[in-house]
Each structure stands twice: as structure tokens, then as C-alpha cells.
Design an enzyme around this catalytic site. Structure first.
Site, PDB file in Angstrom:
ATOM      1  N   GLY A 123       0.828  -1.365  -0.697  1.00 32.41           N
ATOM      2  CA  GLY A 123       0.095  -0.200  -0.067  1.00 32.41           C
ATOM      3  C   GLY A 123       1.378   1.511   0.148  1.00 32.41           C
ATOM      4  CB  THR A 124       3.620   3.140   1.728  1.00 38.53           C
ATOM      5  OG1 THR A 124       4.135   1.527   2.765  1.00 38.53           O
ATOM      6  CG2 THR A 124       2.287   3.172   2.346  1.00 38.53           C
ATOM      7  CG  LEU A 125       5.470   2.887  -3.595  1.00 38.62           C
ATOM      8  CD1 LEU A 125       5.678   3.552  -4.653  1.00 38.62           C
ATOM      9  CD2 LEU A 125       5.723   1.741  -4.237  1.00 38.62           C
TER      10      LEU A 125
ATOM     11  CB  VAL B  81      17.705 -18.868  22.909  1.00 38.70           C
ATOM     12  CG1 VAL B  81      15.862 -19.189  23.036  1.00 38.70           C
ATOM     13  CG2 VAL B  81      17.803 -17.751  23.062  1.00 38.70           C
TER      14      VAL B  81
ATOM     15  N   GLY C 100      17.467 -12.428  11.990  1.00 35.56           N
ATOM     16  CA  GLY C 100      17.599 -12.303  10.862  1.00 35.56           C
ATOM     17  C   GLY C 100      16.942 -12.582   9.807  1.00 35.56           C
TER      18      GLY C 100
ATOM     19  CG  ASP D 227      16.801  -8.218   1.702  1.00 38.96           C
ATOM     20  OD1 ASP D 227      18.047  -7.246   0.852  1.00 38.96           O
ATOM     21  OD2 ASP D 227      16.129  -7.809   2.439  1.00 38.96           O
TER      22      ASP D 227
ATOM     23  CG  MET E 233      19.546 -10.267   3.087  1.00 42.00           C
ATOM     24  SD  MET E 233      17.430 -11.144   4.179  1.00 42.00           S
ATOM     25  CE  MET E 233      17.664 -12.494   3.217  1.00 42.00           C
TER      26      MET E 233
ATOM     27  CG  HIS F 206      43.093  20.786  11.715  1.00 46.81           C
ATOM     28  ND1 HIS F 206      43.028  19.449  12.636  1.00 46.81           N
ATOM     29  CD2 HIS F 206      42.976  21.963  12.182  1.00 46.81           C
ATOM     30  CE1 HIS F 206      43.479  20.089  13.414  1.00 46.81           C
ATOM     31  NE2 HIS F 206      43.016  21.484  13.691  1.00 46.81           N
TER      32      HIS F 206
END
Lengths: 135, 505
Positions: B73-75, B276, B311, B352, B358, B484
Site C-alpha cells: 500500500g506504500t512504496l 536459546v 536474521g 534480498d 541483505m 582540519h
């Protein structure tokens, strides 16, 4: 005095050649090999067999690819023998005029150059002075 | 077969093209032919994320007829909507809040009554996002890109069906099709992400209150950025990382250690080399059972919110790739060749959804290159020269190879470092944490990698990337004049330390 200063500076710079060199304006490579190569970031550094196997009527993947690419520069692999339109320059096809003493008949031209066929209703309308159109 | 059909179509089109012919055929016949042709686009892009929208704009600029299909709906994709951009807004503003709260007194500024307005903080983030996504929509109009809001799936090799967001369906046909569908969060087995208590990065940028305790699974870039945001806003944050180092596999070990030390000083607790085992909702809390990666140190950790940041994985769901027989690798990436072609050559894939890191800027590079491959037959992306930046404070940035990479590959190298503590601008800013580390070939002096931890590292890495892309030597950088006093002088001095000796250290 200035000349010696310039010479001294030149001598100083001559000791070091920068690694970065100006290569000139970017140019389009004359020949590009479009044969499928593994993607540089591919973990396996190889392509599956499906990328290189023959496709249909084409002798190799690259000929198939050249045909499949519809946008951009047309590849030279589309040859006249394959019946493509626009594969040869007009000048290579010879003159469009008939040789001396030979005449083209309209019926030899493609259908779109033929005279528009006259329908029976139109013939009748002409023969009756238009009355048939209102009959 | 396909090629024959295509040639046939080309022939038909060419036959009707000459406009100088007398209009003998009925008008309806002409109209029908042109209508069919107009429907086929030069390029159909599936996905309006960074890869997709950049490719669409570039194709528009190259004079191609282009359609971009996006279902969000949005780019802007993940980056603009729920990734890089909103997180940078939160990182910047939470840093300001933290600085005003803890880092003003010794600078001679006394501030009282500092309060956090989380709703306003989120509003500021949302307005940055909407401004940018609308900006992309404007660029679409400017460059003649057709934008379809809907979910695309392949009908056949040249046709994409679109289920429109507003209802109904349509289909788009393209001579070339680009898959730019991006990636999604990798879920943690056994933990159901509800974006309230067990959250992904998407939930982490939209929490309604500051959690008292936050557990972050994964000490990579996303995990550490979000850990920083909520730690600054008042959470007690613990990061659990399976590897022995934070920052992910690309970060230089020495820099990773320095980063961990600085972030620890800021109040973040680290449990590296820890896995975990399981997690469960436990009343108002979420409990994680963890153990040392080698085993034998099992313990339970409680938190109000758990962030899963282990990830991302390629996203090609609902695309119907099975309808056209496209191949994915074992990690779900679309298999492509060096010109981004899938096994069906006019269908390409960038970003991706396919190989490589990615990163939004990598996707952007690929998007431009793929359009150039289609239009001109050649393109360029240097995968050895893609910078990475972690926007914590101080920032961490790197490009090229790390010391451990070179050691592993048995490539000889030399190193030069320069600490920000010896840089005049960092001293005046009272931000002296960090250093610049440069790695070069000992024989040719050519730069092999640049690693920075320090203020503005994300901006400074551009200089390193340029040097690496041009194949510069460390002496080339050392002999280039830097203004500098600037932080960039630390970069020059690190180059001096690599090729010879630094002046100020």
C-alpha cells in the site's frame, strides 16, 4: 629560480606514483559475453544444470536468451533463416523497383495493397443509381 | 516454442507499424492491434521496495514502459516502512534524549524536567516514513512509472496476475519481469511473534510503552540497534548471541570487541556464546531458557518483551514461482546468474530475494545494474565493496575484508589504526570512543578493508568504499589532504599508520 623550483617539485613527485589512475571516459564494451556465469555472491559458485541445458528448438541457452530478450539491443544471432523481421537492413534486400521490362501486378502485392473488394450490394447500388440502397 | 511465439508477435507488430501505409484495413483492426501492444510493458517489477522502486525509476529514466506492483500500500518496502528509516529516526531521537539526560552537565548545559513522550517520538518517526514513501510515489509519477497496488503472482512466463488491494483482479504482461520481493523476519522456532510481547524488528519500532526488561535474541546489527534504542529510553536490555562475538559474521573481531565494551558501558548486558533453548509466556513476562553454546550453563531469563532478531529470509510467498518452474536454493533464495537472470532469462531477480548481503544499498546497486543489463547489455556491482553500517552510538562501519577473513584465507596483510581519542574534532566533541582500522596488502599497499568504530563512522566509510572501489593504496589516502579539524582526519591518520607512521599518535 622558478624553473629550478618546478624541477625540484617534479623530482619530489616522481618518487611516488599514485595507485589511482584516470582511465578516461567510460566506454561501452565492444563485446560482452552473455553466457550465464555464476552470480559473484552465489555461495556455491555454480549454476544449476537448468541454466545451461538446451532449450526447445535452440542450439544453446545463449541463442534462446537472445530471442527471449525483447528490449534493448537486438543480438546478431537472429538470422534471416529464422524468419525474423528486421534482421537485415533494407539496402541489403535489393532495389524495390522491378527490373526493366518487368512489371508488378497489384495482385502480387500483399493483401493490404489490393483494391478494396466491391460488394454485390455496392454494384447494385451503382447500377440502380443508388435506388437499391433504399429498397 | 516460446521464442517462436515471440518472433511471431514481433513480426505482426512490425507489419502493422509503418504509419505511411494507406488506411485500407478497417479502423477497428488497427485499434485492436495497438491496444494489445500497449498492454505489454517493457518491464514489470514485482515489489516496490528499495530494489523494486529504484529499478522502476531507472527504467522510466531509460525510456522503458514500466509497471511496479506492490501489495503493502506504500512504496519503499521493509527499509522505508519498517526497517532502516524508522529505526534511524528512533536511534537519532533516543540518542538525543539520552544525551540530554546524561551527557550535558559536564558540557556546561544544565537541563531540568526532561521527559520522554513516546507517542510523539513514534509520531516523528511516522512522519519521516510517510514523507519518504510519498516522495517515492512522486518520483514514480515524474518518471512515468505505472504503480499498481496489489499482490502479484505469475500466471505464465510473461504474464503476472494482480489481486488488487481495492478489490478485483488485473493482469500485466511484460517483455521483462523483475522479482524484487525482498525478505521477511526469520522466526525463532517455538516462539510465536505477536508483535506485542514477542516482537520482531517491526514490533520493536512500534512499542507503545518502554518495557522494563527487554531480551534480544541475536546480537547482529538489527538486534544491537534496537537494544540501543530501548536501553536509552530506559529498558534493562540483555542481548543473547549464539556466536562468541556480536555484530554478525562480517564485523572485524577487534572492532566487535571494542563495540561490545562500549555498549556494555552504556548499560546493555551481553550473553555471547549462548543459545536459546525455548521460550514461553509466563503471566506478564516472557521466559527464555538459555544455555551456553557448548552446554552446561543452563539458566532462565525473564523479560517483559522479547525481540527476535536472528536474521531475515528471502520472501517469495504467493508469487506462484511454481507456475513457471523457477528454482530456489536451500535457503529460499532465487537462483540467478551474474546478469541477475533466472533460468527463464527474461525473468530476473535482485535484492534480498536472491544472493548477497541483505542490505538496501546493495539492492539499490543491483536495481540500477539490472535495468542497464536489460537496456544496454552490461551493468556493474562490485560485491567486494559493499559497506555495512551499524547505527549504534558510536556507529560501527566497515567495507572490504576483515582481519579474520584474511587470516583464514592465508592472505598476508598489514594494519594501521588510529584512535578517535587522538583526533582533535572528536576531542572537542567529547566523543572520543572508537578507532579507525585499515588493512592493506603488505607488498602493493592496496587497501583490503576499512573498519571504523566511532562518531560518524557511517558517513566516513564512504571514503573507504571509494578508495577500495578505485583500488587505492593506503599511501594514496595518507597523501590526500583532509580538512582540519574533522573526524575524517582520523581516517587519514589511520592510512598514514598503515603506510608509514601517524603524526598524532
Amino acid at each position: 629560480m622558478f624553473a629550478s623550483k618546478a624541477l625540484r617539485q617534479a623530482a619530489q613527485h616522481a618518487e611516488r606514483t599514485p595507485s589511482i589512475k584516470f582511465l578516461g571516459k567510460r566506454t561501452i564494451p565492444a563485446h560482452i559475453d552473455h553466457t550465464p556465469q555464476p552470480h559473484p555472491a552465489s555461495p556455491t559458485h555454480s549454476l544449476p544444470a537448468s541454466f545451461t541445458s538446451d532449450k526447445g528448438s535452440h542450439a544453446s541457452f545463449s541463442t534462446y536468451r537472445d530471442h527471449a530478450q525483447q528490449f534493448g539491443p537486438l543480438r546478431k544471432t537472429i538470422r534471416a533463416t529464422e524468419g525474423a523481421v528486421g534482421d537485415a537492413a533494407g539496402s541489403q534486400l535489393g532495389p524495390v523497383h522491378p527490373p526493366k521490362g518487368v512489371f508488378f501486378d497489384r495482385s502480387e502485392l500483399p493483401a493490404r495493397f489490393h483494391r478494396t473488394p466491391i460488394s454485390l450490394a455496392e454494384i447494385e447500388a451503382v447500377e440502380t443509381g443508388g435506388a437499391a440502397a433504399f429498397a | 516454442m516460446l521464442a517462436q511465439r515471440l518472433i511471431g508477435r514481433t513480426a505482426v507488430r512490425s507489419a502493422f507499424k509503418p504509419s505511411g501505409l494507406p488506411a485500407i484495413a478497417p479502423a477497428s483492426r488497427w485499434t485492436r492491434t495497438y491496444a494489445t501492444e500497449a498492454e505489454q510493458k517493457d518491464l514489470v517489477i514485482i515489489g516496490g521496495g528499495v530494489a523494486g522502486y529504484v529499478a522502476a525509476i531507472k527504467a522510466g529514466q531509460e525510456g522503458m514502459k514500466v509497471t511496479c506492483i506492490e501489495k503493502r500500500g506504500t512504496l519503499g518496502g521493509t527499509c522505508l516502512n519498517v526497517g532502516c528509516i524508522p529505526s534511524k529516526s528512533l536511534l537519532n531521537n533516543s540518542h538525543l534524549y539520552h544525551q540530554v539526560l546524561h551527557d550535558t552537565k559536564h558540557r556546561g548545559i544544565e537541563v531540568e524536567g526532561v521527559k520522554l513522550n513516546l507517542a510523539q517520538l513514534m509520531k516523528a518517526k511516522d512522519s519521516s516514513v510517510s514523507g519518504l514513501t510519498k516522495g517515492v510515489e512522486f518520483l514514480f509519477k515524474k518518471n512515468g512509472v505505472e504503480y499498481i497496488k496489489g499482490e502479484a503472482s505469475f500466471k505464465d512466463e510473461h504474464t503476472v496476475n494482480v489481486k488488487l488491494n481495492d478489490g478485483g483482479e488485473t493482469s500485466v504482461s511484460g517483455k521483462n519481469i523483475l522479482i524484487a520481493t525482498g525478505s521477511e523476519v526469520t522466526p525463532f522456532p517455538g516462539l510465536m511473534i505477536d508483535e506485542k510481547r514477542i516482537i520482531s524488528s517491526t514490533g520493536a519500532i512500534a512499542l507503545e510503552k518502554v518495557p522494563e526488561k527487554l531480551l534480544v535474541i541475536g546480537g547482529g546489527i538489527i538486534g544491537l540497534e534496537m537494544a540501543s534504542v530501548w536501553s536509552r529510553l530506559g529498558s534493562k536490555v540483555t542481548v543473547v548471541e549464539f556466536l562468541d562475538q556480536i555484530g554478525g559474521p562480517g564485523m572485524d573481531l577487534e572492532i566487535a570487541k571494542a563495540t561490545q565494551k562500549i555498549l556494555k558501558k552504556q548499560g546493555i548486558t551481553f550473553k555471547t556464546g549462548t543459545k536459546v533453548l525455548s521460550g514461553a509466556l509466563n503471566g506478564d513476562l516472557v521466559t527464555l531458557d538459555v544455555d551456553s553454546a557448548k552446554g552446561g550453563k543452563a539458566e532462565s531469563l525473564d523479560a517483559d518483551v522479547v525481540l527476535v532478531a536472528i536474521g531475515r529470509r528471502p520472501y517469495t510467498g504467493g508469487l506462484g514461482i511454481e507456475n513457471i518452474g523457477l528454482e530456489l536454493d536451500e535457503r529460499g533464495r532465487v537462483i540467478i546468474d551474474s546478469e541477475y537472470r533466472t533460468k527463464i532469462p527474461h525473468i530476473r531477480c535482485v535484492g534480498d530475494a536472491t544472493f548477497g548481503p541483505m542490505l538496501a544499498h546493495k539492492a539499490e546497486e543491483e536495481a540500477v545494474a539490472v535495468v542497464e543489463y536489460i537496456k544496454k547489455g552490461y551493468g556493474h556491482v562490485n560485491y567486494g565493496c559493499i559497506p555495512s553500517v551499524m547505527y549504534t552510538f558510536p556507529e560501527v562501519a566497515w567495507v572490504g575484508q576483515s582481519e579474520q577473513d584474511l587470516k583464514k584465507a592465508g592472505i598476508p596483510y598489514k594494519i594501521g589504526t588510529f584512535p578517535f581519542a587522538a583526533n582533535s574534532r572528536a576531542k572537542t566533541n567529547l566523543d572520543t570512543d572508537g578507532m579507525v582500522k585499515m588493512i592493506a596488502d603488505p607488498e602493493t599497499d592496496r587497501i583490503l578493508g576499512v573498519h571504523i568504530i566511532g562518531p560518524n563512522a557511517g558517513e566516513m566509510i564512504a571514503e573507504g568504499t571509494l578508495a577500495l572501489e578505485y583500488g587505492a593504496s593506503s599511501e594514496d589516502i595518507a597523501r590526500t589532504c583532509h580538512a582540519h579539524p574533522t573526524l575524517a582526519e582520523a581516517f587519514k591518520e589511520a592510512a598514514m599508520a598503515t603506510s608509514g607512521k601517524a603524526i598524532h599518535f
